[in-house]
Design a protein around this motif. Structure first.
Motif, short mmCIF file in Angstrom:
data_model
loop_
_atom_site.label_atom_id
_atom_site.label_comp_id
_atom_site.label_asym_id
_atom_site.label_seq_id
_atom_site.Cartn_x
_atom_site.Cartn_y
_atom_site.Cartn_z
N ALA A 1 45.56 25.69 35.38
CA ALA A 1 45.90 26.29 36.68
C ALA A 1 45.06 25.68 37.79
O ALA A 1 45.59 25.39 38.89
N VAL A 2 43.78 25.47 37.54
CA VAL A 2 42.91 24.84 38.54
C VAL A 2 43.42 23.44 38.86
O VAL A 2 43.51 23.03 40.03
N ASN A 3 43.80 22.68 37.83
CA ASN A 3 44.28 21.31 38.04
C ASN A 3 45.58 21.29 38.85
O ASN A 3 45.74 20.47 39.76
N ASP A 4 46.51 22.21 38.54
CA ASP A 4 47.78 22.23 39.27
C ASP A 4 47.58 22.69 40.71
O ASP A 4 48.24 22.18 41.62
N CYS A 5 46.70 23.65 40.93
CA CYS A 5 46.41 24.07 42.31
C CYS A 5 45.76 22.93 43.09
O CYS A 5 46.03 22.76 44.29
N THR A 6 44.92 22.15 42.42
CA THR A 6 44.30 21.00 43.09
C THR A 6 45.37 19.99 43.50
O THR A 6 45.33 19.44 44.61
N LEU B 1 43.87 30.27 47.08
CA LEU B 1 43.50 31.56 46.51
C LEU B 1 43.69 31.58 44.99
O LEU B 1 42.86 32.11 44.25
N ARG B 2 44.78 30.96 44.54
CA ARG B 2 45.06 30.94 43.10
C ARG B 2 44.00 30.12 42.37
O ARG B 2 43.56 30.48 41.28
N ARG B 3 43.59 29.01 42.96
CA ARG B 3 42.54 28.20 42.34
C ARG B 3 41.22 28.94 42.32
O ARG B 3 40.48 28.90 41.32
N ALA B 4 40.90 29.63 43.41
CA ALA B 4 39.65 30.39 43.46
C ALA B 4 39.61 31.46 42.38
O ALA B 4 38.59 31.66 41.71
N ALA B 5 40.74 32.16 42.17
CA ALA B 5 40.79 33.20 41.15
C ALA B 5 40.61 32.60 39.76
O ALA B 5 39.91 33.17 38.90
N ALA B 6 41.24 31.44 39.51
CA ALA B 6 41.09 30.79 38.21
C ALA B 6 39.66 30.32 37.99
O ALA B 6 39.10 30.45 36.89
N GLU B 7 39.04 29.78 39.03
CA GLU B 7 37.65 29.33 38.92
C GLU B 7 36.71 30.51 38.66
O GLU B 7 35.76 30.40 37.87
N GLU B 8 36.99 31.63 39.30
CA GLU B 8 36.16 32.82 39.08
C GLU B 8 36.28 33.30 37.64
O GLU B 8 35.28 33.67 37.01
N THR B 9 37.50 33.25 37.09
CA THR B 9 37.71 33.64 35.70
C THR B 9 36.96 32.70 34.75
O THR B 9 36.43 33.13 33.72
N GLU C 1 30.43 29.02 41.97
CA GLU C 1 30.15 28.22 43.16
C GLU C 1 31.44 27.60 43.71
O GLU C 1 31.67 27.61 44.93
N ASP C 2 32.30 27.09 42.82
CA ASP C 2 33.57 26.52 43.26
C ASP C 2 34.49 27.61 43.82
O ASP C 2 35.19 27.39 44.81
N ALA C 3 34.50 28.77 43.16
CA ALA C 3 35.33 29.87 43.64
C ALA C 3 34.89 30.30 45.03
O ALA C 3 35.73 30.52 45.93
N LEU C 4 33.58 30.40 45.25
CA LEU C 4 33.05 30.78 46.56
C LEU C 4 33.45 29.76 47.62
O LEU C 4 33.85 30.12 48.74
N HIS D 1 41.28 37.12 56.57
CA HIS D 1 41.87 37.37 55.26
C HIS D 1 40.99 38.35 54.47
O HIS D 1 39.85 38.04 54.13
N ALA D 2 41.53 39.53 54.18
CA ALA D 2 40.72 40.62 53.61
C ALA D 2 40.19 40.27 52.22
O ALA D 2 39.00 40.48 51.93
N LEU D 3 41.03 39.76 51.35
CA LEU D 3 40.60 39.45 49.98
C LEU D 3 39.52 38.37 49.98
O LEU D 3 38.50 38.51 49.29
N ALA D 4 39.72 37.34 50.77
CA ALA D 4 38.74 36.26 50.82
C ALA D 4 37.40 36.75 51.36
O ALA D 4 36.33 36.39 50.85
N ARG D 5 37.44 37.60 52.37
CA ARG D 5 36.19 38.14 52.93
C ARG D 5 35.45 38.99 51.88
O ARG D 5 34.23 38.90 51.74
#
Length: 290
Positions: free
Chosen positions: A167-172, A186-194, A199-202, A215-219
């Motif tokens: 998922a990270v690769n496809d989002c990239t 956002l999708r890549r950030a969620a996958a990186e957090e999982t 650091e990458d997700a942040l 953006h509420a979720l990102a904040r």
């Protein structure tokens, strides 16, 4: 008789000139006809390229729609296959639209290379070779946007299948095609957090805020992840310094010393100096400076 002979010579010259003019006209007509064929071929090739592109887009849209239906039915594996099929169709259609890299000519200046490129282009005109068919440049951004959506859609299937690295690769890939695509970011950030790549997700959540500050979720995610990332960096710094200290002590032990014999002192006017204390661990007030 001399006069008649002269008239015969004049008539002969007139007939020869007329024949030569007819030959020139015939050659010119043939050349014009040949040029017309070349122009027709170029136009036909471009039209064919455009219709082929339209066909690829239409086919990809139909496959994507089938993938969307499967995704809504929570059949993520088959939906992923459909998105992959649509991606293949558009990637193949995109290849002819990619600008070809100009060959590097070593030893020449930019001016020389430009002249060579101009001569190369002129050769197409001189020898009658039609230039490669081209499609309106506006179609390339359209294809890039369509591909970005398909890569992000496939990433959504991979998230549901817990294939987070894919998922990270496809989002990239989606973001390479459309850097402002917030859904992919956002999708890549969620996958990186999982994957615990905090650091990458942040970084990605902060990227969302650069585009959409409210953006509420990102904040919320930035506020949640920043202390965790800072703590990890502090721990890493301590571990790194500890390893460096062990390495330094290993070297200094050959001379009967350790890093405890050295003390870093801050100067009143700014800056630091290093003092040496023979006993080790002391204040270093009367020690030797270096």
């Amino acid at each position: 008789r001399a006069r008649v002979s002269g008239l015969g010579f004049t008539a002969s010259r007139t007939r020869a000139a007329t024949a030569m003019a007819a030959q020139v006209d015939a050659a010119a007509s043939a050349a014009a006809a040949e040029e017309g064929v070349v122009e027709l071929n170029v136009s036909t090739d471009a039209s064919h390229a455009s219709s082929t592109l339209d066909g690829a887009i239409e086919a990809a849209d139909a496959v994507k729609a089938a993938g969307n239906d499967l995704f809504r039915a929570k059949n993520y594996e088959d939906a992923k296959d459909k998105y992959a099929e649509a991606i293949a169709l558009l990637e193949e259609a995109r290849l002819p639209l990619q600008p070809a890299a100009a060959p590097f000519k070593s030893g020449g200046s930019d001016g020389d290379n430009a002249e060579a490129d101009g001569a190369e282009a002129a050769a197409h005109i001189e020898d009658g070779t039609p230039a490669p068919p081209s499609v309106d440049d506006a179609r390339l951004p359209e294809l890039r946007q369509r591909l970005a959506v398909l890569y992000a859609n496939r990433a959504a299937c991979e998230v549901h299948a817990e294939e987070h690295e894919a998922a990270v690769n496809d989002c990239t890939r989606a973001l390479e095609l459309n850097p402002a695509y917030l859904k992919a970011l956002l999708r890549r950030a969620a996958a990186e957090e999982t994957l615990d790549d905090l650091e990458d997700a942040l970084r990605d959540y902060k990227g969302v805020l650069e585009v959409e500050p409210g953006h509420a979720l990102a904040r919320r995610k930035v506020a949640e992840l920043q202390p965790k990332v800072d703590a990890r960096l502090e721990k890493l710094k301590e571990e790194t310094l500890g390893k460096l200290k062990d390495l330094g002590n290993s070297f200094l032990s050959n001379f009967g010393m350790s890093l405890d014999n050295f003390q870093l002192n801050e100067q009143p006017g700014g800056g630091y100096n290093i003092s040496f204390n023979q006993g080790g661990g002391g204040g270093g007030g009367g020690g030797q400076q270096s």
